[in-house]
Write an enzyme that holds these catalytic residues in place. Structure first.
Site, PDB file in Angstrom:
ATOM      1  N   ALA A  65       0.866  -1.175   0.000  1.00 44.22           N
ATOM      2  CA  ALA A  65       0.000   0.000   0.000  1.00 44.22           C
ATOM      3  C   ALA A  65       0.907   1.231   0.000  1.00 44.22           C
ATOM      4  CB  ALA A  65      -0.882  -0.029   1.240  1.00 44.22           C
ATOM      5  N   GLY A 110       0.713  -5.022   0.904  1.00 43.80           N
ATOM      6  CA  GLY A 110      -0.492  -5.132   0.081  1.00 43.80           C
ATOM      7  C   GLY A 110      -0.251  -5.860  -1.237  1.00 43.80           C
ATOM      8  N   GLU A 113      -0.405  -9.447  -0.402  1.00 43.90           N
ATOM      9  CA  GLU A 113      -1.829  -9.709  -0.109  1.00 43.90           C
ATOM     10  C   GLU A 113      -2.647  -9.796  -1.397  1.00 43.90           C
ATOM     11  OE1 GLU A 113      -1.625  -6.368   2.628  1.00 43.90           O
ATOM     12  OE2 GLU A 113      -2.560  -7.598   4.156  1.00 43.90           O
ATOM     13  N   GLU A 133       4.966  -4.928   7.185  1.00 47.78           N
ATOM     14  CA  GLU A 133       4.185  -3.899   7.891  1.00 47.78           C
ATOM     15  C   GLU A 133       4.666  -3.611   9.306  1.00 47.78           C
ATOM     16  OE1 GLU A 133       2.844  -6.288   6.040  1.00 47.78           O
ATOM     17  OE2 GLU A 133       1.242  -5.480   4.786  1.00 47.78           O
TER      18      GLU A 133
HETATM   19  N1  CAA Z   1       4.581   3.241  -0.885  1.00 39.40           N
HETATM   20  C1  CAA Z   1       4.909   4.385  -1.456  1.00 39.40           C
HETATM   21  N2  CAA Z   1       6.015   4.516  -2.233  1.00 39.40           N
HETATM   22  C2  CAA Z   1       6.785   3.431  -2.407  1.00 39.40           C
HETATM   23  C3  CAA Z   1       6.472   2.192  -1.827  1.00 39.40           C
HETATM   24  C4  CAA Z   1       5.288   2.109  -1.043  1.00 39.40           C
HETATM   25  N3  CAA Z   1       4.875   0.956  -0.493  1.00 39.40           N
HETATM   26  N4  CAA Z   1       7.436   1.305  -2.171  1.00 39.40           N
HETATM   27  C5  CAA Z   1       8.303   1.959  -2.940  1.00 39.40           C
HETATM   28  N5  CAA Z   1       7.924   3.255  -3.099  1.00 39.40           N
HETATM   29  C6  CAA Z   1       8.593   4.314  -3.837  1.00 39.40           C
HETATM   30  C7  CAA Z   1       9.822   4.818  -3.097  1.00 39.40           C
HETATM   31  O1  CAA Z   1       9.460   5.740  -2.103  1.00 39.40           O
HETATM   32  C8  CAA Z   1      10.614   5.421  -4.228  1.00 39.40           C
HETATM   33  O2  CAA Z   1      10.058   6.670  -4.541  1.00 39.40           O
HETATM   34  P1  CAA Z   1      11.031   7.926  -4.900  1.00 39.40           P
HETATM   35  O3  CAA Z   1      11.753   7.504  -6.136  1.00 39.40           O
HETATM   36  O4  CAA Z   1      10.064   9.052  -5.116  1.00 39.40           O
HETATM   37  O5  CAA Z   1      11.939   8.091  -3.720  1.00 39.40           O
HETATM   38  C9  CAA Z   1      10.320   4.484  -5.407  1.00 39.40           C
HETATM   39  O6  CAA Z   1       9.136   3.795  -5.050  1.00 39.40           O
HETATM   40  C10 CAA Z   1      11.402   3.464  -5.630  1.00 39.40           C
HETATM   41  O7  CAA Z   1      11.626   2.780  -4.416  1.00 39.40           O
HETATM   42  P2  CAA Z   1      13.068   2.596  -3.762  1.00 39.40           P
HETATM   43  O8  CAA Z   1      13.992   3.705  -4.155  1.00 39.40           O
HETATM   44  O9  CAA Z   1      12.867   2.359  -2.292  1.00 39.40           O
HETATM   45  O10 CAA Z   1      13.535   1.252  -4.505  1.00 39.40           O
HETATM   46  P3  CAA Z   1      14.557   0.163  -3.968  1.00 39.40           P
HETATM   47  O11 CAA Z   1      14.777  -0.764  -5.107  1.00 39.40           O
HETATM   48  O12 CAA Z   1      15.730   0.790  -3.317  1.00 39.40           O
HETATM   49  O13 CAA Z   1      13.765  -0.616  -2.803  1.00 39.40           O
HETATM   50  C11 CAA Z   1      11.861  -1.773  -1.857  1.00 39.40           C
HETATM   51  C12 CAA Z   1      12.650  -1.409  -3.131  1.00 39.40           C
HETATM   52  C13 CAA Z   1      12.693  -2.720  -0.981  1.00 39.40           C
HETATM   53  C14 CAA Z   1      10.608  -2.478  -2.326  1.00 39.40           C
HETATM   54  C15 CAA Z   1      11.509  -0.475  -1.060  1.00 39.40           C
HETATM   55  O14 CAA Z   1      10.933   0.471  -1.962  1.00 39.40           O
HETATM   56  C16 CAA Z   1      10.530  -0.693   0.064  1.00 39.40           C
HETATM   57  O15 CAA Z   1      10.913  -1.191   1.109  1.00 39.40           O
HETATM   58  N6  CAA Z   1       9.242  -0.308  -0.151  1.00 39.40           N
HETATM   59  C17 CAA Z   1       8.221  -0.390   0.875  1.00 39.40           C
HETATM   60  C18 CAA Z   1       7.758  -1.822   1.067  1.00 39.40           C
HETATM   61  C19 CAA Z   1       6.738  -1.885   2.182  1.00 39.40           C
HETATM   62  O16 CAA Z   1       7.024  -1.599   3.329  1.00 39.40           O
HETATM   63  N7  CAA Z   1       5.494  -2.321   1.831  1.00 39.40           N
HETATM   64  C20 CAA Z   1       4.420  -2.442   2.789  1.00 39.40           C
HETATM   65  C21 CAA Z   1       3.564  -1.211   2.784  1.00 39.40           C
HETATM   66  S1  CAA Z   1       2.377  -1.200   4.078  1.00 39.40           S
HETATM   67  C22 CAA Z   1       1.079  -2.122   3.501  1.00 39.40           C
HETATM   68  O17 CAA Z   1       1.108  -2.668   2.415  1.00 39.40           O
HETATM   69  C23 CAA Z   1      -0.093  -2.219   4.431  1.00 39.40           C
HETATM   70  C24 CAA Z   1      -1.178  -3.126   4.034  1.00 39.40           C
HETATM   71  O18 CAA Z   1      -1.128  -4.318   4.233  1.00 39.40           O
HETATM   72  C25 CAA Z   1      -2.374  -2.593   3.461  1.00 39.40           C
END
Ligand code: CAA
Length: 257
Positions: A65, A110, A113, A133
């Site tokens: 998400a 998400g 999921e 999460e």
């Molecule tokens: N939400 C918003 N933006 C996200 C995102 C997310 N879940 N995942 C990645 N992005 C964005 C980053 O912020 C980045 O944006 P900018 O270029 O503007 O800075 C862009 O995507 C590229 O990401 P990274 O530079 O971080 O890419 P990376 O290859 O270095 O890392 C990754 C990849 C390991 C997937 C890392 O992006 C990451 O950890 N993302 C978050 C993963 C996460 O925590 N997901 C769970 C979300 S909570 C949820 O989903 C709740 C639920 O159950 C409903």
């Protein structure tokens, strides 16, 4: 169908819906979830479609998400957001048509999921799965605490959710999270091969089988057997049963309409 965050294609009986927000690694914001809801509704009423493939553009399936959109949410707003995601994913799970997730990259939070709500998961060897999460100070919110233990078992699900660790595609296969792993450039072809194999069968019997499995798993065994009996009987009121069995007896391939 035209969307800001989705690409929709239809090739005969097979539809492909690709999450298209690659700059944010296909993170699910409200607009994207609303579009997904509309797309699934349209696919559900398109009688030509017998299999749906869900995939993602770029290096990610769905990286969760949208954290930037969730950051400032109140509890009430977070509840509404969870409700939206859950509603769309449940619709995918319950739609008549089988859904194959072709997980091309990150399937986190998400995104994992979403893959769990699909019927079959195929993964690129580069895919990574996880429920990170707890590292953000939240629980999974689109059904992860419920579907993950049902699919991979309670102990493994608790380990993945409590640690927030990512697993690679081979590990995901070993724990039963994905059906099969393919090289990245062959993933979509393999998803199509599987989709065509499914679509070559009696579409009604595939749909009834999906309903029997999904609904039956929520019931006690005796009620689920009743459901199977009803659906089995219903098949015999269809042209597809007549064609399928006639083809067997006449030693030819069935031509299902
Ligand atoms: N939400 C918003 N933006 C996200 C995102 C997310 N879940 N995942 C990645 N992005 C964005 C980053 O912020 C980045 O944006 P900018 O270029 O503007 O800075 C862009 O995507 C590229 O990401 P990274 O530079 O971080 O890419 P990376 O290859 O270095 O890392 C990754 C990849 C390991 C997937 C890392 O992006 C990451 O950890 N993302 C978050 C993963 C996460 O925590 N997901 C769970 C979300 S909570 C949820 O989903 C709740 C639920 O159950 C409903």
């Amino acid at each position: 169908m035209e969307f800001n965050n989705l690409i929709y294609q239809k090739q005969g009986e097979i539809a492909v819906l690709s999450i298209n927000r690659p700059k944010a690694l296909n993170a699910l914001n409200e607009e994207l979830l609303q579009e997904l809801n509309i797309a699934i509704d349209k696919i559900c009423v398109d009688k030509e479609i017998n299999v749906l493939i869900l995939t993602g553009e770029g290096k990610s399936f769905v990286a969760g998400a949208d954290i930037t959109q969730m950051q400032k949410k109140t509890s009430d707003e977070a509840r509404n957001f969870a409700e939206l995601g859950m509603k769309v994913f449940r619709k995918i799970e319950l739609m008549d048509t089988p859904v194959i997730a072709a997980v091309n990259g990150f399937a986190l939070g998400g995104g994992c999921e979403l893959a769990l709500a699909c019927d079959i998961r195929l993964a690129s060897s580069k895919a990574k799965f996880g429920q990170p999460e707890v590292g953000l100070g939240i629980t999974p919110g689109f059904g992860g605490t419920q579907r993950l233990p049902r699919i991979i078992g309670e102990a493994k699900a608790k380990e993945l959710i409590f640690t927030g660790s990512m697993v690679d595609a081979e590990t995901a296969k070993n724990i039963g999270l994905v059906n099969n792993v393919f090289e990245p450039d062959t993933l979509l072809d393999e998803a199509f091969k599987l989709a065509k194999k499914i679509a070559a069968n009696g579409s009604l019997s595939v749909k009834y089988s999906k309903a029997a499995i999904n609904k039956g798993l929520q019931m006690d065994l005796d009620s689920a057997m009743e459901l199977e009996k009803d659906l089995f009987a219903l098949c015999f009121a269809s042209e597809q049963q007549k064609e399928g069995m006639a083809a067997f007896v006449e030693k030819r391939k069935p031509n299902f309409k």
